[in-house]
Design a protein around this motif. Sequence first.
Motif, PDB file in Angstrom:
ATOM      1  N   GLY A 238     -17.147  -1.240  39.949  1.00 32.92           N
ATOM      2  CA  GLY A 238     -16.056  -2.159  39.656  1.00 32.92           C
ATOM      3  C   GLY A 238     -14.939  -1.462  38.915  1.00 32.92           C
ATOM      4  O   GLY A 238     -13.803  -1.896  38.948  1.00 32.92           O
ATOM      5  N   SER A 239     -15.275  -0.354  38.241  1.00 33.93           N
ATOM      6  CA  SER A 239     -14.191   0.337  37.524  1.00 33.93           C
ATOM      7  C   SER A 239     -13.527   1.350  38.435  1.00 33.93           C
ATOM      8  O   SER A 239     -14.079   1.747  39.455  1.00 33.93           O
ATOM      9  N   GLU A 240     -12.371   1.740  37.985  1.00 32.16           N
ATOM     10  CA  GLU A 240     -11.636   2.735  38.756  1.00 32.16           C
ATOM     11  C   GLU A 240     -12.328   4.101  38.661  1.00 32.16           C
ATOM     12  O   GLU A 240     -12.305   4.900  39.578  1.00 32.16           O
ATOM     13  N   PHE A 241     -12.914   4.366  37.489  1.00 36.65           N
ATOM     14  CA  PHE A 241     -13.537   5.675  37.268  1.00 36.65           C
ATOM     15  C   PHE A 241     -14.945   5.508  36.721  1.00 36.65           C
ATOM     16  O   PHE A 241     -15.246   4.518  36.061  1.00 36.65           O
ATOM     17  N   ALA A 242     -15.769   6.507  36.976  1.00 37.25           N
ATOM     18  CA  ALA A 242     -17.113   6.503  36.412  1.00 37.25           C
ATOM     19  C   ALA A 242     -17.367   7.858  35.771  1.00 37.25           C
ATOM     20  O   ALA A 242     -17.090   8.898  36.375  1.00 37.25           O
ATOM     21  N   PRO A 243     -17.873   7.818  34.563  1.00 37.54           N
ATOM     22  CA  PRO A 243     -18.156   9.107  33.908  1.00 37.54           C
ATOM     23  C   PRO A 243     -19.533   9.630  34.320  1.00 37.54           C
ATOM     24  O   PRO A 243     -20.527   8.895  34.300  1.00 37.54           O
ATOM     25  N   THR A 244     -19.558  10.884  34.697  1.00 37.84           N
ATOM     26  CA  THR A 244     -20.831  11.502  35.048  1.00 37.84           C
ATOM     27  C   THR A 244     -20.959  12.797  34.251  1.00 37.84           C
ATOM     28  O   THR A 244     -19.985  13.293  33.691  1.00 37.84           O
ATOM     29  N   TYR A 245     -22.178  13.311  34.203  1.00 36.24           N
ATOM     30  CA  TYR A 245     -22.345  14.572  33.483  1.00 36.24           C
ATOM     31  C   TYR A 245     -23.408  15.425  34.165  1.00 36.24           C
ATOM     32  O   TYR A 245     -24.270  14.906  34.884  1.00 36.24           O
ATOM     33  N   GLU A 246     -23.313  16.701  33.909  1.00 38.66           N
ATOM     34  CA  GLU A 246     -24.316  17.624  34.422  1.00 38.66           C
ATOM     35  C   GLU A 246     -25.284  17.948  33.301  1.00 38.66           C
ATOM     36  O   GLU A 246     -24.871  18.296  32.196  1.00 38.66           O
ATOM     37  N   ASP A 247     -26.549  17.794  33.584  1.00 33.86           N
ATOM     38  CA  ASP A 247     -27.499  18.038  32.502  1.00 33.86           C
ATOM     39  C   ASP A 247     -28.071  19.453  32.575  1.00 33.86           C
ATOM     40  O   ASP A 247     -27.681  20.255  33.419  1.00 33.86           O
ATOM     41  N   LYS A 248     -28.998  19.736  31.706  1.00 33.18           N
ATOM     42  CA  LYS A 248     -29.536  21.101  31.576  1.00 33.18           C
ATOM     43  C   LYS A 248     -30.186  21.588  32.861  1.00 33.18           C
ATOM     44  O   LYS A 248     -30.247  22.785  33.101  1.00 33.18           O
ATOM     45  N   ASP A 249     -30.701  20.657  33.640  1.00 31.65           N
ATOM     46  CA  ASP A 249     -31.364  21.059  34.874  1.00 31.65           C
ATOM     47  C   ASP A 249     -30.388  21.258  36.011  1.00 31.65           C
ATOM     48  O   ASP A 249     -30.789  21.601  37.109  1.00 31.65           O
ATOM     49  N   GLY A 250     -29.124  20.968  35.763  1.00 36.06           N
ATOM     50  CA  GLY A 250     -28.137  21.126  36.814  1.00 36.06           C
ATOM     51  C   GLY A 250     -27.932  19.886  37.648  1.00 36.06           C
ATOM     52  O   GLY A 250     -27.243  19.914  38.662  1.00 36.06           O
ATOM     53  N   ASP A 251     -28.542  18.800  37.227  1.00 36.33           N
ATOM     54  CA  ASP A 251     -28.388  17.565  38.004  1.00 36.33           C
ATOM     55  C   ASP A 251     -27.214  16.748  37.474  1.00 36.33           C
ATOM     56  O   ASP A 251     -26.928  16.731  36.269  1.00 36.33           O
ATOM     57  N   TRP A 252     -26.563  16.045  38.359  1.00 33.79           N
ATOM     58  CA  TRP A 252     -25.449  15.173  37.964  1.00 33.79           C
ATOM     59  C   TRP A 252     -25.956  13.766  37.697  1.00 33.79           C
ATOM     60  O   TRP A 252     -26.598  13.157  38.551  1.00 33.79           O
ATOM     61  N   MET A 253     -25.687  13.315  36.505  1.00 30.75           N
ATOM     62  CA  MET A 253     -26.233  12.027  36.057  1.00 30.75           C
ATOM     63  C   MET A 253     -25.101  11.100  35.669  1.00 30.75           C
ATOM     64  O   MET A 253     -24.009  11.528  35.329  1.00 30.75           O
ATOM     65  N   LEU A 254     -25.421   9.842  35.652  1.00 28.47           N
ATOM     66  CA  LEU A 254     -24.452   8.850  35.213  1.00 28.47           C
ATOM     67  C   LEU A 254     -24.518   8.753  33.693  1.00 28.47           C
ATOM     68  O   LEU A 254     -25.602   8.694  33.108  1.00 28.47           O
ATOM     69  N   VAL A 255     -23.345   8.749  33.071  1.00 25.48           N
ATOM     70  CA  VAL A 255     -23.319   8.640  31.613  1.00 25.48           C
ATOM     71  C   VAL A 255     -23.753   7.242  31.217  1.00 25.48           C
ATOM     72  O   VAL A 255     -23.244   6.257  31.726  1.00 25.48           O
ATOM     73  N   GLY A 256     -24.688   7.183  30.302  1.00 24.91           N
ATOM     74  CA  GLY A 256     -25.071   5.882  29.763  1.00 24.91           C
ATOM     75  C   GLY A 256     -26.520   5.520  29.993  1.00 24.91           C
ATOM     76  O   GLY A 256     -27.042   4.627  29.337  1.00 24.91           O
ATOM     77  N   ASP A 257     -27.182   6.218  30.892  1.00 22.24           N
ATOM     78  CA  ASP A 257     -28.560   5.842  31.201  1.00 22.24           C
ATOM     79  C   ASP A 257     -29.541   6.148  30.087  1.00 22.24           C
ATOM     80  O   ASP A 257     -30.467   5.383  29.842  1.00 22.24           O
ATOM     81  N   VAL A 258     -29.335   7.262  29.446  1.00 21.37           N
ATOM     82  CA  VAL A 258     -30.313   7.684  28.429  1.00 21.37           C
ATOM     83  C   VAL A 258     -29.752   7.471  27.034  1.00 21.37           C
ATOM     84  O   VAL A 258     -28.540   7.341  26.860  1.00 21.37           O
ATOM     85  N   PRO A 259     -30.607   7.453  26.046  1.00 23.03           N
ATOM     86  CA  PRO A 259     -30.120   7.301  24.673  1.00 23.03           C
ATOM     87  C   PRO A 259     -29.110   8.389  24.339  1.00 23.03           C
ATOM     88  O   PRO A 259     -29.186   9.498  24.857  1.00 23.03           O
ATOM     89  N   TRP A 260     -28.208   8.064  23.422  1.00 18.91           N
ATOM     90  CA  TRP A 260     -27.108   8.966  23.116  1.00 18.91           C
ATOM     91  C   TRP A 260     -27.573  10.364  22.698  1.00 18.91           C
ATOM     92  O   TRP A 260     -27.025  11.362  23.149  1.00 18.91           O
ATOM     93  N   GLU A 261     -28.574  10.409  21.853  1.00 18.84           N
ATOM     94  CA  GLU A 261     -29.064  11.709  21.358  1.00 18.84           C
ATOM     95  C   GLU A 261     -29.505  12.598  22.507  1.00 18.84           C
ATOM     96  O   GLU A 261     -29.177  13.772  22.568  1.00 18.84           O
ATOM     97  N   MET A 262     -30.246  11.963  23.394  1.00 16.22           N
ATOM     98  CA  MET A 262     -30.751  12.721  24.534  1.00 16.22           C
ATOM     99  C   MET A 262     -29.588  13.204  25.396  1.00 16.22           C
ATOM    100  O   MET A 262     -29.545  14.336  25.866  1.00 16.22           O
ATOM    101  N   PHE A 263     -28.630  12.317  25.538  1.00 16.96           N
ATOM    102  CA  PHE A 263     -27.468  12.677  26.343  1.00 16.96           C
ATOM    103  C   PHE A 263     -26.702  13.848  25.711  1.00 16.96           C
ATOM    104  O   PHE A 263     -26.389  14.828  26.354  1.00 16.96           O
TER     105      PHE A 263
END
Lengths: 768, 181
Positions: free
Chosen positions: B135-160
């Motif tokens: 629904g939003s114009e943009f979605a924030p994503t991030y690359e994690d230590k394993d090299g996978d692209w994840m959606l921001v917000g799924d995991v607790p902040w510390e873990m993120f």
Amino acid sequence: MLEMYRNMEGDGVGLWFSSSLCIDVCACAHARVGTQMATGKGYDGAYGNGHTTTVHAFFSLIQRKYTCLCLYKHSPSVEVGSSVGHFHGGSIVSVVNEGIVASFLPVLKGLSFESAMVQDPKRCNSCKDSASSRDSPGWTRSSPFPDEVLDRVLSLMESHKDRSSVSLVCKDWYNAERWSRSHVFIGNCYSVSPEIVARRFPNIRSVTLKGKPRFSDFNLVPQNWGADICAWLAVFAAAYPFLEELRLKRMAVSDESLEFIATSFPCFKSLSLLSCDGFSTDGLKSIASHCKVKLLRYGVRNLTELDLQENVMDDLGGGWLSCFPENFVTLEVLNFASLNTDVSFEALEALVTRCKSLRVLKVNKNITLEQLQRLLVRAPQLVELGTGSFQQDLKPRVYAELENAFNNCKNLHTLSGLWEANFLYLPVLYVASASLTFLNLSYACLRSSELAKLVAHCPSLRRLWLLRDLGFVMAAASLCGFMSETIEDARLQSWDMPQEEDSIIKFRGSNLYFLVQVLDTVEDKGLEAVGSSCPLLEELRVFPADPFDQDIVHGVTESGFVAVSRGCRRLHYVLYFCRQMSNAAVATIVQNCPDFTHFRLCIMNPGQPDYLTNEPMDEAFGAVVKTCTKLQRLAVSGLLTDLTFEYIGKYAKNLETLSVAFAGSSDLGMQCVLGGCTKLRKLEIRDCPFGNAALLSGLEKYESMRSLWMSACNVTMNGCRLLAKEMPRLNVEVMKDDESDDSQADKVYVYRSVAGPRQDAPPFVLTL
Amino acid sequence: MEMKRQNDLNLKATELRLGLPGSDEQPEKRNNKRASSDMDNSSDGEKGDQECAPPTKTQVVGWPPIRSYRRNVIQAKKTEVDAAGMYVKVSMDGAPYLRKVDLKFYKSYPELLTALQNMFKCTIGVYSEREGYNGSEFAPTYEDKDGDWMLVGDVPWEMFSTSCKRLRIMKGSEAKGLGCL
């Protein structure tokens, strides 16, 4: 009459003792002799200002008339026309060269010494006659050379190559040499057995052993291949109870072996392990605990050196350092930079405090800056320092103390570590850097400006190791001509963003994305600074920070390397990783620095052509071998056809080690090398289209080489079997990969050996 | 994956890159990244656990010729430096240049997202576990230590914040697939 002559080649002199025929038996020997200078009559006791003269000592056997000791001077600054000495009436004269002080010890006991200087380096007449009979192989059984003379000269010879030459002269000299040898170097642990070594050399105090083939460093050799030190130790304990030093490279060393070393050799002083595996910190505990032992018969054993470099070991904790007893004070070298776990800092500080002779200290990255300062205060006499992480938030007072501590280190020649170097603290090094000859920054991520400032303080630098981030691409304005303004802007912008090391600028115009990666000429500026600040630089090694980042499509420019070659004309050793290179750049580099002895260029994308012309890199390496006549070691990479190897075979007459990967077009390549490189000792090849014909073309050659490695080439088991059959004194070993077909010889390791086939080969090593 | 192909179309086919014809190759045997990390050209795919990091099957063994010890150290460094500094790059589709943010500076997702929205003058919208940022114009994503692209917000902040290596603000339309990973 004793006479000295200058030889025909013009690179040496000879000494005639009495009349006889002179025959050259051995060709390339080194000796370092002399601590006295002779001018005119008599001897003074000076040694030249840091000029060491390497003298080729050269023992020749002669007919009855002459006993000949030929001493060759070998130094880049020897000029033709340098003066030579002449002997008359049984006297010896030194060779004095302008600017270089060379001398002989008065080895000839009982002979009177007179000297005369002859300006014209021509041979004296009596020598000319003998020249013609130089090649006739007359051997006499006993040497007219007085024994004391031979012993004395032998005591000055350290190089194993020289000693090898001496031992080939005659049986007497073989015996004299073997009894006097105290250090043995074994380049391939399977080329000889410990029993054979012990039989030949009864008085060894120091052993250097190398085990696995070099490609084991890159995971090409499976675990448990061999090269275990333990068989050697068992023999050494019996044969060399007074063993003092062990230097091991690529050997398998277990904790039990370390304990054995610690407890079996009452005089043991020095242990150096480089790229070894199989042990843990428990083994180190044994070494530390037994480093100082009072032994009834032998007095006290005192360890002086513990040097651990880049080993694959289990780091079970830092308690080992605390095992050095409190009354242990003789440590001179301690290198634990590559260990990961903490050591007790109290124990370390106490150790450093009481070991007043400590000259080499390389700590691991868990040592903080503040701790480093405390150590330096205790050991300002250090010659080599490996810092810890060099990162910490320092209060100003501590910063000042750190700076003082470094300023007090007036003898620092080698600096390494700087793992996380915080650039704010680098200036503490500036004063101490003035004496640096070796700076190892290969684990430090420095920006170009930091590097430039640091090397500006290192005018005496001879060796430099660097880490480069290769993630950038030069914006070629010409390609996007109409975008030049914007690219300029982009470049300007990148400098305006101090936090950014890189800028990815995307422009959308029409329907196209222009992806322009702007080069932050980090590396090039840093290297340019090196070129201008370090004119004495002899060795440069540049390692990549992103070796596996395949996204980098294009490489960084080589202009940095060219800049170094322009400023550092004495460069003779280079190891350079890059993503691409051009033939023209390499040609320029070797034109600037024709004295390369070691040229190892690794273009990291296999088969990468010249990025400017898209042609193979043949001409680059052609330029190297044509221009660098002293080349001993070469590693090639990039897109290469057989032409490269034709060049190598034709021109690289001094080449001893060659590494080849992903190169060549046919068997001809390897055949050219085997046929042309007369001095070749080590050849390692991977992923090249060389097959049985190539392998077998070297039949005659392999016995004069240390080893041959071929992996992922086109060699078959039948080819290897044939080689093994024809050459029984070679060990032909094949390691097979599980998935490959039975007829392919996946990894072939061929080496000469007097010990016969290995007895300890694991099941995956087939000896043919 | 459909998304990967879409990205390929956008970047590869329309890209004007610097280099000579034929030099843009990604030979199979050298590709060491997992599919999901293929989205962004400059992601580094294999900086995972360096302790036991056997080369993936498609990587050339023992190349480039760097000693294991040094190789492990460099990989550890990259992970460490990325983690310790906490400065991560942020790219946004269509923006002229990247930015960097210090994840240590923020204590929670809303803080970070607000900052990003200010930085890039965009609207990211509200996260929901079910729909992601749909629904939003943009979605924030991030690359994690394993090299996978994840959606921001799924995991607790510390873990993120400890596992995030870089951020990418994707166009909402492209981000659709992420919600169902």
